[in-house]
Design a protein around this motif. Structure first.
Motif, short mmCIF file in Angstrom:
data_model
loop_
_atom_site.label_atom_id
_atom_site.label_comp_id
_atom_site.label_asym_id
_atom_site.label_seq_id
_atom_site.Cartn_x
_atom_site.Cartn_y
_atom_site.Cartn_z
N ALA A 242 0.84 -1.20 0.00
CA ALA A 242 0.00 0.00 0.00
C ALA A 242 0.87 1.25 0.00
O ALA A 242 0.47 2.29 0.53
CB ALA A 242 -0.92 -0.01 1.22
N ALA A 243 2.05 1.15 -0.63
CA ALA A 243 3.01 2.26 -0.61
C ALA A 243 2.39 3.57 -1.08
O ALA A 243 2.73 4.64 -0.57
CB ALA A 243 4.22 1.90 -1.48
N GLU A 244 1.46 3.49 -2.03
CA GLU A 244 0.88 4.68 -2.63
C GLU A 244 -0.52 4.99 -2.09
O GLU A 244 -1.16 5.93 -2.57
CB GLU A 244 0.78 4.47 -4.15
CG GLU A 244 2.09 4.13 -4.80
CD GLU A 244 1.97 3.60 -6.23
OE1 GLU A 244 3.02 3.31 -6.84
OE2 GLU A 244 0.83 3.47 -6.73
N ALA A 245 -0.99 4.25 -1.09
CA ALA A 245 -2.43 4.24 -0.83
C ALA A 245 -2.87 4.64 0.57
O ALA A 245 -4.04 4.44 0.91
CB ALA A 245 -2.98 2.85 -1.15
N LEU A 246 -2.01 5.19 1.41
CA LEU A 246 -2.46 5.58 2.74
C LEU A 246 -3.65 6.54 2.64
O LEU A 246 -3.61 7.52 1.91
CB LEU A 246 -1.32 6.26 3.51
CG LEU A 246 -1.67 6.72 4.93
CD1 LEU A 246 -2.00 5.54 5.83
CD2 LEU A 246 -0.53 7.55 5.53
N GLY A 247 -4.71 6.22 3.36
CA GLY A 247 -5.91 7.04 3.32
C GLY A 247 -6.98 6.53 2.39
O GLY A 247 -8.12 6.98 2.44
N ALA A 248 -6.63 5.56 1.53
CA ALA A 248 -7.63 4.91 0.67
C ALA A 248 -8.33 3.82 1.46
O ALA A 248 -7.92 3.46 2.58
CB ALA A 248 -6.95 4.32 -0.57
N SER A 249 -9.38 3.25 0.86
CA SER A 249 -10.10 2.18 1.56
C SER A 249 -10.71 1.21 0.56
O SER A 249 -10.93 1.55 -0.61
CB SER A 249 -11.20 2.75 2.47
OG SER A 249 -12.16 3.46 1.70
#
Length: 374
Positions: free
Chosen positions: A163-170
């Motif tokens: 999730a290197a690019e995805a903090l805050g996604a769900s």
């Protein structure tokens, strides 16, 4: 050239981060560990909804140690999306294992769950199951985790979430970074939040977290003298950088909102142009809008992807091609690939527009004017 350069995704720091960094400096907690490191880990663990977080020197270091936790050893195979950044596959190679690359789905640009299921089924039948599966959340949008988890659970193969690019996604209301044996974040300078460099391993497994901390601090045994019973790594994040991260997490929601506003602007301002199509937004989740990406059809648009990149560069605007798939990289040319047409097409026609959270209205207008220039 009079116009200032517009960067793709530059760091966005404020007085909040500056004050926390100076406070950490003034406290003399400059060594690799300290109270800001502990607080940063607790902050991110709560945000993602996992029990444990271990802050590390890079997202690649987190991937490496996640694979160690999954039991990957020399000679093993690991299933990896081809459409990703090289770090995902490099971490597999660090352990002497071999990546098996799989194609993406055009509906989300993420790894195709059906291809994963087919590969696991075939390898189970041959008695050659991979040691792990890595899924990547591309450009801030989660992979389709339910079928991925179902397939991995069916064959007892651990899943690692890049999730290197995805903090805050769900994904279906569950935060990115919380899936599988371990999740991995990156805090590189171009990510949704940054510590200048750094990463994090996230897990609900206390044993995985404990072993990760041990290996990340040179695998030093808890005795007065320096004793080591296994090879370790110098992978811990510094307390000073963690202080910056604490401020960035406080501002995460506003930075996601700013990137979302930019994505909406581009889609509204460029949506009428023939030959341009934006990365699909999957119905199963909510992205963090890290980068706004599009595909160029040269016949309809009147220019190909590289010509559009050159046009933007002439206006002092940084844009980049979509990731070159791993199966097309010379270093991985001998690795197995399943499928490949989708990810090859995404690379051939895809580009990423400037998407930083500090992008101004004037910046966005310049980007749109440059794209429409032809």
């Amino acid at each position: 050239m009079s116009d200032t350069r517009i960067f793709l995704s530059p760091p966005d720091v404020s007085d909040v981060e500056r004050k926390l960094l100076l406070a950490a400096f003034d406290s003399n907690w400059v060594a690799p560990v300290g109270p800001d490191l502990d607080a940063f880990e607790a902050q991110v663990a709560e945000l993602v909804g996992v029990r444990h977080a271990v802050a590390l020197a890079s997202g690649t270091a987190a991937l490496h140690l996640a694979l160690v936790a999954a039991g990957v050893r020399r000679g093993d195979t690991v299933l990896v999306p081809s459409f990703t950044f090289a770090a995902t596959a490099n971490a597999v190679m660090y352990l002497g294992a071999r990546p098996v690359f799989l194609d993406s789905t055009p509906q989300s640009w993420n790894v195709d769950p059906e291809l994963i299921a087919q590969e696991l089924r075939a390898r189970a039948g041959a008695g050659q199951l991979p040691r792990a599966v890595i899924a990547v959340d591309m450009y801030g949008q989660c992979a389709d985790y339910q079928p991925l988890l179902d397939a991995c659970d069916r064959y007892g193969v651990p899943l690692i979430e890049d999730a290197a690019e995805a903090l805050g996604a769900s994904y279906r209301g569950r935060p990115a970074g919380s899936f599988g044996l371990a999740g991995v974040l990156s805090f590189n300078g171009n990510k949704i939040i940054t510590t200048g460099g750094g990463g994090m391993l996230l897990t609900d497994d206390g044993g995985v977290a404990k072993r990760t901390r041990h290996l990340a601090t040179q695998a030093r045994e808890p005795v007065a003298h320096y004793e080591h019973r296994t090879v370790g790594y110098n992978y811990r994040l510094s307390n000073l950088l963690a202080a910056v991260g604490r401020g960035q997490v406080q501002r995460l929601a506003e930075m996601i909102a700013a990137r979302h506003a930019t994505a909406r602007y581009y889609r509204e301002a460029l949506g009428d142009l023939p030959g341009l199509s934006f990365m699909p937004v999957a119905s199963y989740g909510r992205p963090n809008w890290w980068l706004t990406c599009l595909l160029v059809d040269p016949d309809e648009f009147g220019a190909d992807r590289d010509q559009l990149l050159a046009r933007l560069a002439r206006h002092n605007i940084e844009a980049r091609p979509a990731w070159k798939p791993m199966h097309l990289q010379p270093v991985f040319q001998d690795c197995v690939m399943r499928g490949g047409e989708v990810s090859a097409d995404l690379f051939r026609r895809g580009l990423c527009l400037p998407s930083g959270s500090a992008l101004t209205e004037n910046d966005r207008e310049r980007v749109v004017a440059a794209v429409r220039e032809g």
